[in-house]
Write a protein that holds these residues in place. Structure first.
Motif, PDB file in Angstrom:
ATOM      1  N   TYR A 101       0.860  -1.173   0.000  1.00 62.31           N
ATOM      2  CA  TYR A 101       0.000   0.000   0.000  1.00 62.31           C
ATOM      3  C   TYR A 101       0.902   1.231   0.000  1.00 62.31           C
ATOM      4  O   TYR A 101       1.798   1.332   0.829  1.00 62.31           O
ATOM      5  CB  TYR A 101      -0.876   0.033   1.250  1.00 62.31           C
ATOM      6  CG  TYR A 101      -1.943  -1.023   1.294  1.00 62.31           C
ATOM      7  CD1 TYR A 101      -3.260  -0.700   1.005  1.00 62.31           C
ATOM      8  CD2 TYR A 101      -1.651  -2.343   1.635  1.00 62.31           C
ATOM      9  CE1 TYR A 101      -4.262  -1.660   1.050  1.00 62.31           C
ATOM     10  CE2 TYR A 101      -2.638  -3.310   1.677  1.00 62.31           C
ATOM     11  CZ  TYR A 101      -3.941  -2.959   1.380  1.00 62.31           C
ATOM     12  OH  TYR A 101      -4.920  -3.918   1.423  1.00 62.31           O
ATOM     13  N   VAL A 102       0.655   2.155  -0.907  1.00 62.73           N
ATOM     14  CA  VAL A 102       1.437   3.382  -0.982  1.00 62.73           C
ATOM     15  C   VAL A 102       0.613   4.502  -0.368  1.00 62.73           C
ATOM     16  O   VAL A 102      -0.522   4.742  -0.774  1.00 62.73           O
ATOM     17  CB  VAL A 102       1.809   3.722  -2.444  1.00 62.73           C
ATOM     18  CG1 VAL A 102       2.638   4.995  -2.503  1.00 62.73           C
ATOM     19  CG2 VAL A 102       2.554   2.557  -3.096  1.00 62.73           C
ATOM     20  N   ALA A 103       1.178   5.179   0.639  1.00 63.37           N
ATOM     21  CA  ALA A 103       0.484   6.273   1.340  1.00 63.37           C
ATOM     22  C   ALA A 103       1.382   7.502   1.328  1.00 63.37           C
ATOM     23  O   ALA A 103       1.946   7.901   2.340  1.00 63.37           O
ATOM     24  CB  ALA A 103       0.134   5.859   2.768  1.00 63.37           C
ATOM     25  N   TYR A 104       1.518   8.097   0.133  1.00 61.05           N
ATOM     26  CA  TYR A 104       2.344   9.289  -0.017  1.00 61.05           C
ATOM     27  C   TYR A 104       1.505  10.535   0.239  1.00 61.05           C
ATOM     28  O   TYR A 104       0.287  10.474   0.371  1.00 61.05           O
ATOM     29  CB  TYR A 104       2.951   9.335  -1.413  1.00 61.05           C
ATOM     30  CG  TYR A 104       4.110   8.379  -1.632  1.00 61.05           C
ATOM     31  CD1 TYR A 104       4.519   7.475  -0.660  1.00 61.05           C
ATOM     32  CD2 TYR A 104       4.802   8.392  -2.824  1.00 61.05           C
ATOM     33  CE1 TYR A 104       5.586   6.611  -0.877  1.00 61.05           C
ATOM     34  CE2 TYR A 104       5.868   7.536  -3.057  1.00 61.05           C
ATOM     35  CZ  TYR A 104       6.257   6.652  -2.079  1.00 61.05           C
ATOM     36  OH  TYR A 104       7.325   5.807  -2.296  1.00 61.05           O
ATOM     37  N   ASP A 105       2.167  11.677   0.258  1.00 62.17           N
ATOM     38  CA  ASP A 105       1.493  12.948   0.524  1.00 62.17           C
ATOM     39  C   ASP A 105       0.334  13.173  -0.440  1.00 62.17           C
ATOM     40  O   ASP A 105       0.369  12.721  -1.587  1.00 62.17           O
ATOM     41  CB  ASP A 105       2.481  14.103   0.410  1.00 62.17           C
ATOM     42  CG  ASP A 105       3.590  14.045   1.467  1.00 62.17           C
ATOM     43  OD1 ASP A 105       3.566  13.128   2.305  1.00 62.17           O
ATOM     44  OD2 ASP A 105       4.463  14.924   1.442  1.00 62.17           O
ATOM     45  N   GLY A 106      -0.673  13.916   0.022  1.00 65.48           N
ATOM     46  CA  GLY A 106      -1.874  14.148  -0.761  1.00 65.48           C
ATOM     47  C   GLY A 106      -1.775  15.281  -1.761  1.00 65.48           C
ATOM     48  O   GLY A 106      -2.759  15.596  -2.420  1.00 65.48           O
ATOM     49  N   ILE A 131      -3.376   4.375  -1.142  1.00 63.95           N
ATOM     50  CA  ILE A 131      -4.222   4.957  -0.104  1.00 63.95           C
ATOM     51  C   ILE A 131      -4.384   6.438  -0.431  1.00 63.95           C
ATOM     52  O   ILE A 131      -3.391   7.163  -0.559  1.00 63.95           O
ATOM     53  CB  ILE A 131      -3.596   4.773   1.291  1.00 63.95           C
ATOM     54  CG1 ILE A 131      -3.467   3.280   1.616  1.00 63.95           C
ATOM     55  CG2 ILE A 131      -4.417   5.503   2.357  1.00 63.95           C
ATOM     56  CD1 ILE A 131      -2.697   2.988   2.884  1.00 63.95           C
ATOM     57  N   HIS A 132      -5.618   6.867  -0.579  1.00 64.60           N
ATOM     58  CA  HIS A 132      -5.875   8.271  -0.924  1.00 64.60           C
ATOM     59  C   HIS A 132      -5.754   9.134   0.326  1.00 64.60           C
ATOM     60  O   HIS A 132      -6.534   9.005   1.264  1.00 64.60           O
ATOM     61  CB  HIS A 132      -7.256   8.423  -1.552  1.00 64.60           C
ATOM     62  CG  HIS A 132      -7.507   9.803  -2.052  1.00 64.60           C
ATOM     63  ND1 HIS A 132      -6.889  10.306  -3.169  1.00 64.60           N
ATOM     64  CD2 HIS A 132      -8.277  10.797  -1.563  1.00 64.60           C
ATOM     65  CE1 HIS A 132      -7.287  11.547  -3.355  1.00 64.60           C
ATOM     66  NE2 HIS A 132      -8.126  11.874  -2.395  1.00 64.60           N
ATOM     67  N   ILE A 133      -4.768  10.007   0.324  1.00 62.74           N
ATOM     68  CA  ILE A 133      -4.534  10.935   1.431  1.00 62.74           C
ATOM     69  C   ILE A 133      -5.188  12.270   1.056  1.00 62.74           C
ATOM     70  O   ILE A 133      -5.060  12.714  -0.083  1.00 62.74           O
ATOM     71  CB  ILE A 133      -3.019  11.136   1.674  1.00 62.74           C
ATOM     72  CG1 ILE A 133      -2.307   9.790   1.869  1.00 62.74           C
ATOM     73  CG2 ILE A 133      -2.764  12.078   2.849  1.00 62.74           C
ATOM     74  CD1 ILE A 133      -2.693   9.004   3.085  1.00 62.74           C
ATOM     75  N   PRO A 134      -5.895  12.925   1.973  1.00 63.79           N
ATOM     76  CA  PRO A 134      -6.537  14.209   1.640  1.00 63.79           C
ATOM     77  C   PRO A 134      -5.544  15.227   1.084  1.00 63.79           C
ATOM     78  O   PRO A 134      -4.362  15.228   1.443  1.00 63.79           O
ATOM     79  CB  PRO A 134      -7.100  14.688   2.978  1.00 63.79           C
ATOM     80  CG  PRO A 134      -7.276  13.448   3.781  1.00 63.79           C
ATOM     81  CD  PRO A 134      -6.165  12.528   3.354  1.00 63.79           C
ATOM     82  N   ASP A 138      -0.042  15.101   4.649  1.00 61.10           N
ATOM     83  CA  ASP A 138       0.694  13.844   4.629  1.00 61.10           C
ATOM     84  C   ASP A 138       0.107  12.978   5.751  1.00 61.10           C
ATOM     85  O   ASP A 138      -0.683  13.466   6.554  1.00 61.10           O
ATOM     86  CB  ASP A 138       2.208  14.065   4.755  1.00 61.10           C
ATOM     87  CG  ASP A 138       2.633  14.742   6.051  1.00 61.10           C
ATOM     88  OD1 ASP A 138       1.952  14.573   7.082  1.00 61.10           O
ATOM     89  OD2 ASP A 138       3.664  15.425   6.052  1.00 61.10           O
ATOM     90  N   PRO A 139       0.441  11.691   5.792  1.00 58.98           N
ATOM     91  CA  PRO A 139      -0.164  10.832   6.825  1.00 58.98           C
ATOM     92  C   PRO A 139       0.042  11.353   8.252  1.00 58.98           C
ATOM     93  O   PRO A 139      -0.877  11.279   9.073  1.00 58.98           O
ATOM     94  CB  PRO A 139       0.529   9.487   6.609  1.00 58.98           C
ATOM     95  CG  PRO A 139       0.866   9.481   5.151  1.00 58.98           C
ATOM     96  CD  PRO A 139       1.243  10.908   4.842  1.00 58.98           C
ATOM     97  N   LYS A 156      -8.574   0.609   4.279  1.00 61.33           N
ATOM     98  CA  LYS A 156      -9.553  -0.418   3.884  1.00 61.33           C
ATOM     99  C   LYS A 156     -10.116  -0.155   2.494  1.00 61.33           C
ATOM    100  O   LYS A 156     -10.480  -1.089   1.780  1.00 61.33           O
ATOM    101  CB  LYS A 156     -10.701  -0.477   4.894  1.00 61.33           C
ATOM    102  CG  LYS A 156     -10.309  -1.038   6.235  1.00 61.33           C
ATOM    103  CD  LYS A 156     -11.473  -0.995   7.205  1.00 61.33           C
ATOM    104  CE  LYS A 156     -11.031  -1.438   8.594  1.00 61.33           C
ATOM    105  NZ  LYS A 156     -12.085  -1.243   9.592  1.00 61.33           N
ATOM    106  N   LYS A 157     -10.206   1.114   2.100  1.00 55.77           N
ATOM    107  CA  LYS A 157     -10.788   1.489   0.803  1.00 55.77           C
ATOM    108  C   LYS A 157      -9.729   1.737  -0.270  1.00 55.77           C
ATOM    109  O   LYS A 157     -10.044   2.270  -1.330  1.00 55.77           O
ATOM    110  CB  LYS A 157     -11.631   2.746   0.959  1.00 55.77           C
ATOM    111  CG  LYS A 157     -12.852   2.567   1.827  1.00 55.77           C
ATOM    112  CD  LYS A 157     -13.589   3.887   1.977  1.00 55.77           C
ATOM    113  CE  LYS A 157     -14.780   3.731   2.896  1.00 55.77           C
ATOM    114  NZ  LYS A 157     -15.471   4.998   3.129  1.00 55.77           N
ATOM    115  N   ALA A 158      -8.479   1.377   0.004  1.00 51.28           N
ATOM    116  CA  ALA A 158      -7.404   1.630  -0.960  1.00 51.28           C
ATOM    117  C   ALA A 158      -7.756   1.017  -2.315  1.00 51.28           C
ATOM    118  O   ALA A 158      -8.347  -0.057  -2.394  1.00 51.28           O
ATOM    119  CB  ALA A 158      -6.095   1.055  -0.439  1.00 51.28           C
TER     120      ALA A 158
END
Length: 193
Positions: A101-106, A131-134, A138-139, A156-158
């Protein structure tokens, strides 16, 4: 921050500048024969058992992102050390799990980096989720502002990479030329897989 290799040996150091907007946010030890950013994942020494038990790894961009997730009891996480996600990073994670899962800055740069990382993941025969970040967060900031529940729901919604890539680009597709460019970009990336 001390940077460890997979054998729990310190191989470098990193720092984060807080408050200074004119300088780079992160400063790392220079690359050496034992410290190579393209092969090193921050937190891997600490979180490899969590990655194995979750059968998935979350990749973030910064040390603070990793620390904030870890403090929020999301421990199957690693961070790139001031570089793009590489084939060597994918190889290291592939020994532990098959889903990343990639959770980079939004922001725009973070989204584009997440998409590039996703194609690197696919190229290495792994499952890529984004993963959609706003926007503009950033996380670390997101969890500080809203607590960990939003991140956990986003996890969960990635979306798989191609679905995410299409959704991001479709917002800006106004002409047939834009659509052709998107298809050509995806075909180019897929040709490398």
């Amino acid at each position: 921050f001390p940077i460890y290799n997979h054998l729990n040996k310190i191989i470098g150091f990193a720092g984060r500048i807080i408050g200074e907007e004119k300088q780079a946010k992160y400063l790392n030890s220079p690359e050496t024969p034992i410290y190579n950013k393209g092969r090193t994942l921050y937190g891997m020494h600490l979180n490899k058992n969590e990655i194995i038990s979750h059968k998935a790894a979350i990749v973030v961009e910064g040390y603070f992102d990793l620390i904030q997730l870890y403090q929020s009891n999301i421990k199957n996480v690693v961070a790139v050390s001031g570089t793009a996600f590489t084939d060597e990073h994918a190889l290291a994670i592939s020994k532990l799990c098959k889903t990343i899962y990639v959770a980079y800055d939004g922001d725009s740069a973070g989204i584009q980096a997440a998409i590039r990382a996703g194609y690197t993941i696919l190229r290495n025969d792994l499952d890529a989720k984004i993963i959609h970040i706003p926007n503009k967060l950033d996380p670390d900031e997101w969890i500080q502002q809203e607590g960990p529940e939003g991140f956990k729901q986003a996890y969960k919604k990635a979306k798989n990479l191609l679905e995410f890539h299409y959704e991001i680009v479709s917002e800006e597709m106004n002409t047939d030329r834009d659509k052709i460019e998107f298809v050509n970009n995806v075909l180019f990336e897929c040709s490398n897989i």
